[in-house]
Design a protein around this motif. Structure first.
Motif, PDB file in Angstrom:
ATOM      1  N   GLY A  49       0.945  -1.367   0.179  1.00 42.92           N
ATOM      2  CA  GLY A  49      -0.043  -0.031  -0.002  1.00 42.92           C
ATOM      3  C   GLY A  49       0.920   1.380  -0.009  1.00 42.92           C
ATOM      4  N   ALA A  50       2.045   1.263   0.815  1.00 39.69           N
ATOM      5  CA  ALA A  50       2.846   2.541   0.996  1.00 39.69           C
ATOM      6  C   ALA A  50       3.499   2.551  -0.543  1.00 39.69           C
ATOM      7  CB  ALA A  50       3.971   2.300   2.065  1.00 39.69           C
ATOM      8  N   THR A  51       3.854   1.483  -1.138  1.00 33.56           N
ATOM      9  CA  THR A  51       4.562   1.602  -2.672  1.00 33.56           C
ATOM     10  C   THR A  51       3.627   2.251  -3.561  1.00 33.56           C
ATOM     11  OG1 THR A  51       6.304  -0.097  -2.060  1.00 33.56           O
ATOM     12  CG2 THR A  51       5.594   0.511  -4.548  1.00 33.56           C
ATOM     13  N   GLU A  52       2.177   1.688  -3.624  1.00 31.10           N
ATOM     14  CA  GLU A  52       1.312   2.037  -4.573  1.00 31.10           C
ATOM     15  C   GLU A  52       1.146   3.774  -4.334  1.00 31.10           C
ATOM     16  OE1 GLU A  52      -1.744  -0.463  -4.051  1.00 31.10           O
ATOM     17  OE2 GLU A  52      -0.975  -2.147  -4.856  1.00 31.10           O
ATOM     18  N   THR A  53       0.768   4.045  -3.015  1.00 25.85           N
ATOM     19  CA  THR A  53       0.439   5.804  -2.745  1.00 25.85           C
ATOM     20  C   THR A  53       1.615   6.341  -3.365  1.00 25.85           C
ATOM     21  OG1 THR A  53      -0.534   5.032  -0.748  1.00 25.85           O
ATOM     22  CG2 THR A  53       0.097   6.967  -0.815  1.00 25.85           C
ATOM     23  N   ALA A  54       2.966   6.051  -3.174  1.00 26.33           N
ATOM     24  CA  ALA A  54       4.085   6.729  -3.544  1.00 26.33           C
ATOM     25  C   ALA A  54       4.077   6.621  -5.195  1.00 26.33           C
ATOM     26  CB  ALA A  54       5.341   6.193  -3.264  1.00 26.33           C
ATOM     27  N   GLU A  55       3.846   5.704  -5.775  1.00 26.75           N
ATOM     28  CA  GLU A  55       3.684   5.413  -7.327  1.00 26.75           C
ATOM     29  C   GLU A  55       2.749   6.356  -7.968  1.00 26.75           C
ATOM     30  OE1 GLU A  55       3.272   1.369  -7.781  1.00 26.75           O
ATOM     31  OE2 GLU A  55       5.687   0.814  -8.049  1.00 26.75           O
ATOM     32  N   ARG A  56       1.569   6.701  -7.115  1.00 29.05           N
ATOM     33  CA  ARG A  56       0.571   7.375  -7.422  1.00 29.05           C
ATOM     34  C   ARG A  56       0.843   8.884  -7.552  1.00 29.05           C
ATOM     35  NH1 ARG A  56      -2.893   3.754  -4.903  1.00 29.05           N
ATOM     36  NH2 ARG A  56      -3.021   5.011  -3.136  1.00 29.05           N
TER      37      ARG A  56
END
Length: 279
Positions: free
Chosen positions: A64-71
């Motif tokens: 979830g943290a990675t997806e948030t940063a990628e967005r």
């Protein structure tokens, strides 16, 4: 002296987009490179030492943290692509408790750090405490952009909040690239007699210094026993159409301002235009 590298913290929010756009207009004016920085905030696990969380829970939080940063990084790319200055992107990966320390380190490789006003309604990686630590520890001037409003110009009509302290002198020196380009600069002293540092004509000495940098400058002294300095300064900013306030940060100790309040904390909470602060 000029700003050639501007570092901007970006979060995936309307305020983050406005912050990048405001910094880009400044970078174009100064022929500076603009770098947007996204923070991947590492998840914090709260669990008993005897009963660690399942590996699947930890993996989901990390994902979830990675997806948030990628967005956020994708949104930043889209905003940067619309700007007319040279741009770049940077990703910082760290736990919440280390955000201020790590961002301060990144800021030391730039001429100016641009942050959003702390404590807004929108979720942000940087809270009030982080912003205050960055003001004190980054070693760079910090330009804070208010939560709300658009700022088509920054630094055309500058107000210098002058109290003759070391921090104010540092802020003036750090803001000189903008002061030299400003259409007008006003030096404001508030209750100067109480400070006892200004001489016979409050603000005249620093105004003379600014004039030697080709600034179009005038001085104003305001006095009041009823209104605090922050209120007087905010009122003058509104009356004069100021689009940038330059001021020292934490001329008193941070502990004293935490307990009693002060100009720095008042402006962090109530700013209406961009504010350049230095410590």
């Amino acid at each position: 002296m000029s700003y050639k590298e501007i570092l901007v913290h970006f979060d995936h929010s309307p305020a983050g987009v406005r912050r990048i756009e405001a910094a880009a207009r400044l970078a174009e004016r100064l022929d500076a490179h603009l770098t947007g920085l996204v923070i991947r905030v590492q998840p914090q696990f709260r669990f008993s030492a005897e009963i660690p969380p399942p590996a699947s829970v930890m993996a989901a939080l990390e994902r979830g943290a990675t997806e948030t940063a990628e967005r956020a990084a994708a949104a930043l790319d889209a905003v940067l692509a619309r700007q007319g200055c040279a741009t770049g992107q940077r990703l910082m990966d760290c736990p919440p408790a280390m955000i201020a320390d790590r961002l301060a380190l990144h800021a030391r490789y730039a001429d100016l750090l641009v942050l959003g006003q702390p404590g807004g309604d929108e979720a942000s990686d940087i809270d009030d405490h982080d912003a205050e630590l960055l003001l004190l520890s980054s070693g760079r001037p910090v330009l804070l952009i208010p939560h709300y409003g658009t700022f088509p110009t920054i630094g055309e009509r500058v107000l210098v909040a002058w109290d003759a302290r070391r921090e104010a002198a540092r802020a003036v020196a750090d803001a000189m690239p903008l002061i030299e380009m400003a259409r007008s600069v006003q030096v404001l002293t508030v209750n100067p007699e109480a400070a006892g540092r200004h001489g016979e004509d409050p603000g005249a000495d620093i105004a003379r210094h600014l004039a030697r940098h080709n600034a179009s400058v005038d001085t104003l002294s305001l006095r009041s026993d009823e209104l605090d300095p922050a209120d007087l300064t905010l009122n003058q900013m509104a009356d004069s159409g100021t689009d940038l306030l330059v001021m020292g940060a934490y001329g008193h100790s941070r502990l004293r301002e935490l307990v009693l309040g002060g100009m720095t904390r008042a402006m962090l909470k109530r700013m209406t235009v961009p504010v350049l602060m230095s410590h």
